[in-house]
Motif scaffolding. Structure first.
Motif, PDB file in Angstrom:
ATOM      1  N   ASP A  69       0.306  -4.928   5.133  1.00  0.00           N
ATOM      2  CA  ASP A  69       1.113  -4.271   6.145  1.00  0.00           C
ATOM      3  C   ASP A  69       1.947  -3.208   5.461  1.00  0.00           C
ATOM      4  OD1 ASP A  69       0.337  -5.608   8.507  1.00  0.00           O
ATOM      5  OD2 ASP A  69       1.615  -7.287   8.021  1.00  0.00           O
ATOM      6  N   ALA A  70       1.401  -2.583   4.481  1.00  0.00           N
ATOM      7  CA  ALA A  70       2.174  -1.615   3.716  1.00  0.00           C
ATOM      8  C   ALA A  70       1.846  -0.181   4.096  1.00  0.00           C
ATOM      9  CB  ALA A  70       1.941  -1.822   2.226  1.00  0.00           C
ATOM     10  N   ARG A  71       1.059  -0.002   5.127  1.00  0.00           N
ATOM     11  CA  ARG A  71       0.778   1.368   5.565  1.00  0.00           C
ATOM     12  C   ARG A  71       2.010   1.925   6.257  1.00  0.00           C
ATOM     13  NH1 ARG A  71      -4.714  -0.575   6.932  1.00  0.00           N
ATOM     14  NH2 ARG A  71      -5.978   0.191   5.230  1.00  0.00           N
ATOM     15  N   LEU A  72       2.287   3.176   5.976  1.00  0.00           N
ATOM     16  CA  LEU A  72       3.410   3.824   6.638  1.00  0.00           C
ATOM     17  C   LEU A  72       2.991   4.185   8.049  1.00  0.00           C
ATOM     18  CD1 LEU A  72       4.648   6.090   3.719  1.00  0.00           C
ATOM     19  CD2 LEU A  72       5.506   3.863   4.415  1.00  0.00           C
ATOM     20  N   LYS A  73       3.838   3.960   9.000  1.00  0.00           N
ATOM     21  CA  LYS A  73       3.491   4.152  10.407  1.00  0.00           C
ATOM     22  C   LYS A  73       3.085   5.581  10.737  1.00  0.00           C
ATOM     23  CE  LYS A  73       6.464   0.425  12.056  1.00  0.00           C
ATOM     24  NZ  LYS A  73       5.542  -0.619  11.929  1.00  0.00           N
ATOM     25  N   SER A  74       3.616   6.553  10.029  1.00  0.00           N
ATOM     26  CA  SER A  74       3.323   7.942  10.351  1.00  0.00           C
ATOM     27  C   SER A  74       1.958   8.409   9.853  1.00  0.00           C
ATOM     28  CB  SER A  74       4.408   8.846   9.766  1.00  0.00           C
ATOM     29  OG  SER A  74       4.420   8.731   8.358  1.00  0.00           O
ATOM     30  N   ASP A  75       1.326   7.664   8.979  1.00  0.00           N
ATOM     31  CA  ASP A  75       0.063   8.123   8.385  1.00  0.00           C
ATOM     32  C   ASP A  75      -0.761   6.920   7.956  1.00  0.00           C
ATOM     33  OD1 ASP A  75      -2.005   9.261   6.952  1.00  0.00           O
ATOM     34  OD2 ASP A  75      -0.723  10.544   5.755  1.00  0.00           O
ATOM     35  N   ASP A  76      -1.906   6.720   8.576  1.00  0.00           N
ATOM     36  CA  ASP A  76      -2.753   5.570   8.258  1.00  0.00           C
ATOM     37  C   ASP A  76      -3.334   5.609   6.850  1.00  0.00           C
ATOM     38  OD1 ASP A  76      -2.337   4.364  10.678  1.00  0.00           O
ATOM     39  OD2 ASP A  76      -4.172   5.127  11.591  1.00  0.00           O
ATOM     40  N   THR A  77      -3.312   6.773   6.204  1.00  0.00           N
ATOM     41  CA  THR A  77      -3.875   6.866   4.853  1.00  0.00           C
ATOM     42  C   THR A  77      -2.806   6.775   3.785  1.00  0.00           C
ATOM     43  OG1 THR A  77      -3.736   9.279   4.808  1.00  0.00           O
ATOM     44  CG2 THR A  77      -5.777   8.297   5.675  1.00  0.00           C
ATOM     45  N   GLN A  78      -1.550   6.701   4.159  1.00  0.00           N
ATOM     46  CA  GLN A  78      -0.473   6.601   3.190  1.00  0.00           C
ATOM     47  C   GLN A  78       0.115   5.201   3.240  1.00  0.00           C
ATOM     48  OE1 GLN A  78       0.575   7.249   0.443  1.00  0.00           O
ATOM     49  NE2 GLN A  78       1.835   9.066   0.534  1.00  0.00           N
ATOM     50  N   THR A  79       0.460   4.677   2.086  1.00  0.00           N
ATOM     51  CA  THR A  79       1.028   3.337   1.983  1.00  0.00           C
ATOM     52  C   THR A  79       2.368   3.412   1.264  1.00  0.00           C
ATOM     53  OG1 THR A  79       0.027   2.855  -0.166  1.00  0.00           O
ATOM     54  CG2 THR A  79      -1.290   2.343   1.798  1.00  0.00           C
ATOM     55  N   THR A  80       3.117   2.330   1.340  1.00  0.00           N
ATOM     56  CA  THR A  80       4.373   2.286   0.601  1.00  0.00           C
ATOM     57  C   THR A  80       4.107   2.400  -0.898  1.00  0.00           C
ATOM     58  OG1 THR A  80       4.329  -0.134   0.638  1.00  0.00           O
ATOM     59  CG2 THR A  80       5.611   0.964   2.347  1.00  0.00           C
ATOM     60  N   TYR A  81       2.985   1.844  -1.362  1.00  0.00           N
ATOM     61  CA  TYR A  81       2.633   1.940  -2.779  1.00  0.00           C
ATOM     62  C   TYR A  81       2.309   3.383  -3.157  1.00  0.00           C
ATOM     63  CZ  TYR A  81       1.953  -3.011  -1.849  1.00  0.00           C
ATOM     64  OH  TYR A  81       2.119  -4.305  -1.453  1.00  0.00           O
ATOM     65  N   GLY A  82       1.544   4.047  -2.306  1.00  0.00           N
ATOM     66  CA  GLY A  82       1.202   5.444  -2.557  1.00  0.00           C
ATOM     67  C   GLY A  82       2.434   6.333  -2.537  1.00  0.00           C
ATOM     68  N   ALA A  83       3.367   6.035  -1.652  1.00  0.00           N
ATOM     69  CA  ALA A  83       4.604   6.811  -1.583  1.00  0.00           C
ATOM     70  C   ALA A  83       5.417   6.622  -2.865  1.00  0.00           C
ATOM     71  CB  ALA A  83       5.420   6.396  -0.359  1.00  0.00           C
ATOM     72  N   THR A  84       5.451   5.410  -3.386  1.00  0.00           N
ATOM     73  CA  THR A  84       6.157   5.155  -4.647  1.00  0.00           C
ATOM     74  C   THR A  84       5.489   5.909  -5.779  1.00  0.00           C
ATOM     75  OG1 THR A  84       6.891   2.990  -3.893  1.00  0.00           O
ATOM     76  CG2 THR A  84       6.905   3.371  -6.272  1.00  0.00           C
ATOM     77  N   ARG A  85       4.154   5.857  -5.832  1.00  0.00           N
ATOM     78  CA  ARG A  85       3.421   6.577  -6.878  1.00  0.00           C
ATOM     79  C   ARG A  85       3.675   8.081  -6.757  1.00  0.00           C
ATOM     80  NH1 ARG A  85      -1.013   6.095 -10.852  1.00  0.00           N
ATOM     81  NH2 ARG A  85      -1.548   8.267 -11.166  1.00  0.00           N
ATOM     82  N   ALA A  86       3.715   8.617  -5.541  1.00  0.00           N
ATOM     83  CA  ALA A  86       3.974  10.051  -5.345  1.00  0.00           C
ATOM     84  C   ALA A  86       5.364  10.423  -5.847  1.00  0.00           C
ATOM     85  CB  ALA A  86       3.810  10.421  -3.876  1.00  0.00           C
ATOM     86  N   ARG A  87       6.353   9.558  -5.596  1.00  0.00           N
ATOM     87  CA  ARG A  87       7.703   9.819  -6.124  1.00  0.00           C
ATOM     88  C   ARG A  87       7.696   9.807  -7.640  1.00  0.00           C
ATOM     89  NH1 ARG A  87       9.140   6.640  -1.723  1.00  0.00           N
ATOM     90  NH2 ARG A  87       9.392   4.791  -3.010  1.00  0.00           N
ATOM     91  N   MET A  88       6.943   8.873  -8.231  1.00  0.00           N
ATOM     92  CA  MET A  88       6.827   8.824  -9.688  1.00  0.00           C
ATOM     93  C   MET A  88       6.180  10.101 -10.206  1.00  0.00           C
ATOM     94  SD  MET A  88       5.689   4.861 -10.284  1.00  0.00           S
ATOM     95  CE  MET A  88       5.781   4.932 -12.088  1.00  0.00           C
ATOM     96  N   ASP A  89       5.128  10.579  -9.513  1.00  0.00           N
ATOM     97  CA  ASP A  89       4.474  11.838  -9.895  1.00  0.00           C
ATOM     98  C   ASP A  89       5.482  12.978  -9.902  1.00  0.00           C
ATOM     99  OD1 ASP A  89       1.908  10.730 -10.124  1.00  0.00           O
ATOM    100  OD2 ASP A  89       1.317  11.315  -8.099  1.00  0.00           O
ATOM    101  N   ALA A  90       6.278  13.062  -8.847  1.00  0.00           N
ATOM    102  CA  ALA A  90       7.254  14.149  -8.722  1.00  0.00           C
ATOM    103  C   ALA A  90       8.307  14.080  -9.823  1.00  0.00           C
ATOM    104  CB  ALA A  90       7.913  14.100  -7.345  1.00  0.00           C
ATOM    105  N   GLU A  91       8.764  12.872 -10.139  1.00  0.00           N
ATOM    106  CA  GLU A  91       9.744  12.708 -11.211  1.00  0.00           C
ATOM    107  C   GLU A  91       9.161  13.050 -12.571  1.00  0.00           C
ATOM    108  OE1 GLU A  91      10.976   8.663 -10.855  1.00  0.00           O
ATOM    109  OE2 GLU A  91      12.033   9.009  -8.973  1.00  0.00           O
ATOM    110  N   LEU A  92       7.906  12.743 -12.759  1.00  0.00           N
ATOM    111  CA  LEU A  92       7.254  12.951 -14.040  1.00  0.00           C
ATOM    112  C   LEU A  92       6.849  14.402 -14.252  1.00  0.00           C
ATOM    113  CD1 LEU A  92       6.190  11.364 -16.518  1.00  0.00           C
ATOM    114  CD2 LEU A  92       4.019  11.221 -15.328  1.00  0.00           C
ATOM    115  N   GLY A  93       6.600  15.130 -13.181  1.00  0.00           N
ATOM    116  CA  GLY A  93       6.091  16.496 -13.261  1.00  0.00           C
ATOM    117  C   GLY A  93       6.751  17.382 -14.291  1.00  0.00           C
TER     118      GLY A  93
END
Length: 105
Positions: A69-93
């Motif tokens: 149940d970790a899919r974000l309601k606004s996007d069926d292809t995005q998950t809470t895990y993917g959102a965390t990884r994306a934030r990590m990507d942005a911080e690491l950039g």
């Protein structure tokens, strides 16, 4: 000591919500762990490689239909895990840019 990919046991320790999937479909979970590790170069991620590896593997499991149940309601292809990884990507950039730019001229 070089960082290694998460094992199935380490993955379950970090993401216990996937314990049933690991128990019932270990080969499928291992395939997602392998894919996530290939997409998480330790030379770029440094000491965050295992964290990023785990979040990407969890995201891949979520979008593959074994999600809990970790899919974000606004996007069926995005998950809470993917959102965390994306934030990590942005911080690491900014930190990664000098390492990835070497020899690219």
């Amino acid at each position: 000591m070089a960082l290694a990919a998460l094992t199935l046991a380490e993955f379950v320790d970090r993401f216990p919500e996937f314990s049933d999937v690991v128990t019932n479909k270990p080969v499928m979970v291992q395939a997602r762990l392998d894919e996530a590790w290939r997409r998480t170069p330790a030379g770029i991620w440094g000491d965050q490689a295992q964290d990023a590896h785990g979040y990407l593997a969890a995201h891949l499991l979520e979008v593959s239909g074994f999600g809990r149940d970790a899919r974000l309601k606004s996007d069926d292809t995005q998950t809470t895990y993917g959102a965390t990884r994306a934030r990590m990507d942005a911080e690491l950039g900014p930190a990664v840019a000098p390492r990835t730019a070497r020899g690219s001229c």
